[in-house]
Design a protein around this motif. Structure first.
Motif, mmCIF file in Angstrom:
data_model
loop_
_atom_site.group_PDB
_atom_site.id
_atom_site.type_symbol
_atom_site.label_atom_id
_atom_site.label_comp_id
_atom_site.label_asym_id
_atom_site.label_seq_id
_atom_site.Cartn_x
_atom_site.Cartn_y
_atom_site.Cartn_z
ATOM 1 N N ALA A 60 12.664 -3.434 -11.143
ATOM 2 C CA ALA A 60 12.303 -2.095 -11.618
ATOM 3 C C ALA A 60 10.816 -2.021 -11.925
ATOM 4 O O ALA A 60 10.154 -1.024 -11.621
ATOM 5 N N ARG A 61 10.270 -3.075 -12.524
ATOM 6 C CA ARG A 61 8.833 -3.078 -12.821
ATOM 7 C C ARG A 61 8.012 -3.114 -11.538
ATOM 8 O O ARG A 61 6.954 -2.482 -11.443
ATOM 9 N N ALA A 62 8.486 -3.837 -10.546
ATOM 10 C CA ALA A 62 7.776 -3.863 -9.268
ATOM 11 C C ALA A 62 7.764 -2.487 -8.621
ATOM 12 O O ALA A 62 6.753 -2.082 -8.023
ATOM 13 N N ARG A 63 8.865 -1.753 -8.773
ATOM 14 C CA ARG A 63 8.913 -0.404 -8.196
ATOM 15 C C ARG A 63 7.946 0.542 -8.911
ATOM 16 O O ARG A 63 7.399 1.457 -8.297
ATOM 17 N N VAL A 64 7.749 0.333 -10.201
ATOM 18 C CA VAL A 64 6.760 1.137 -10.925
ATOM 19 C C VAL A 64 5.375 0.934 -10.315
ATOM 20 O O VAL A 64 4.637 1.892 -10.062
ATOM 21 N N ALA A 65 5.019 -0.305 -10.087
ATOM 22 C CA ALA A 65 3.712 -0.600 -9.490
ATOM 23 C C ALA A 65 3.584 0.025 -8.106
ATOM 24 O O ALA A 65 2.527 0.590 -7.761
ATOM 25 N N ASP A 66 4.645 -0.055 -7.317
ATOM 26 C CA ASP A 66 4.612 0.526 -5.974
ATOM 27 C C ASP A 66 4.455 2.048 -6.036
ATOM 28 O O ASP A 66 3.724 2.643 -5.230
ATOM 29 N N ALA A 67 5.155 2.665 -6.985
ATOM 30 C CA ALA A 67 5.076 4.121 -7.114
ATOM 31 C C ALA A 67 3.671 4.556 -7.511
ATOM 32 O O ALA A 67 3.130 5.530 -6.968
ATOM 33 N N ILE A 68 3.080 3.841 -8.443
ATOM 34 C CA ILE A 68 1.723 4.187 -8.873
ATOM 35 C C ILE A 68 0.740 4.018 -7.720
ATOM 36 O O ILE A 68 -0.191 4.815 -7.553
#
Length: 272
Positions: A114-122
């Motif tokens: 989930a944290r990796a997806r946050v970085a990808d989204a940003i």
């Protein structure tokens, strides 16, 4: 009531602190009290009308210090909503869009993913924010919110993402309510340096109410060393606005003018 206006030069009143105060009244109250800045939220701005809200604060001479909020990257329409939020920040003259990342996807226990997806989204949003001149400010929330509201739980985790980008484009929010407990927070504020894009203050009281979201108190009513945090962000080079942002049903039940006066008093005593 207003205290020394010079001492309020960094003060900003986040409109969530007076949840039921209509935007025109809140703007008028800030002007009357000598408050230079206001933090806005997308939902009440949309209800009032984006163009009308932008004209209202502009004509009043107020600075919009932040727009809350973007993020919630588990939503199906997260990209569309966040691109729209960046454009709304531009329309309002807000230099900072606060991002609350969202919790775990439905049925998931993979918090690292989930944290990796946050970085990808940003990373997807950063070019639009850069072109718009808006800083995306990652706000870590207290770990009790990790499952349902924000998998970014520490300032260090927020910086791990923000440091991949130009600090003009992606920064972090230092919100006293969410970081005061962390024994590394002062080192992380030093690490953040110019990446501190927003500083928000309130206080922590116990027992927390059911649901915990409305457990914030006005500055001085709880146990946080607010001035120490302010001195830390100052030492890191942050010279920007200091928002008082409180979610508390008992506070919201009071007239808006009283809430603003109490927020100013707490700020002057405990923060400035």
């Amino acid at each position: 009531m207003t205290g020394d206006r010079a001492a309020l030069r960094r003060f900003s009143f986040n409109q969530a602190t007076a949840q039921h105060w209509p935007l025109p009244d809140a703007v008028a109250g800030c002007v009357a009290a000598g408050v230079p800045g206001i933090g806005l939220w997308r939902e009440p701005v949309a209800q009032y009308g984006l163009g009308r809200a932008a004209k209202l604060v502009r004509d009043a001479g107020l600075t919009v210090t932040t727009l809350c909020r973007g993020g919630f990257f588990t939503a199906d329409d997260w990209r569309e909503q966040n691109l729209r939020a960046i454009d709304e920040a531009v329309a309002l003259g807000a230099p900072v869009l606060v991002l609350v990342s969202g919790g775990l996807p439905a049925g998931s226990r993979d918090i690292d993913g989930a944290r990796a997806r946050v970085a990808d989204a940003i990373a997807e949003l950063a070019p639009h924010a850069d072109a718009a001149g808006v800083t995306l400010a990652i706000e870590p929330l207290h770990p009790m919110f990790a499952a349902d509201r924000c998998v970014i739980a520490t300032l260090g985790q927020a910086l791990d993402i923000a440091e991949r980008f130009d600090p003009r484009v992606v920064g972090v929010v230092v919100d006293a309510y969410h970081v005061w407990w962390d024994d590394t927070v002062h080192d992380q504020i030093t690490r953040a340096g110019e990446r501190v894009a927003a500083f928000q203050v309130c206080d922590w009281v116990t027992p927390l109410p059911e649901g915990v979201l409305l457990g914030r108190a006005l500055p001085g009513d709880g146990c946080i060393e607010l001035r120490r945090l302010r001195e830390a962000v100052d030492a890191a080079g942050y010279t920007g606005p200091i928002e008082v942002e409180v979610f508390n049903a008992d506070v919201w039940a009071r007239p808006g003018e009283q809430i603003l006066a109490a927020a100013i008093d707490g700020y002057l005593r405990e923060v400035a």
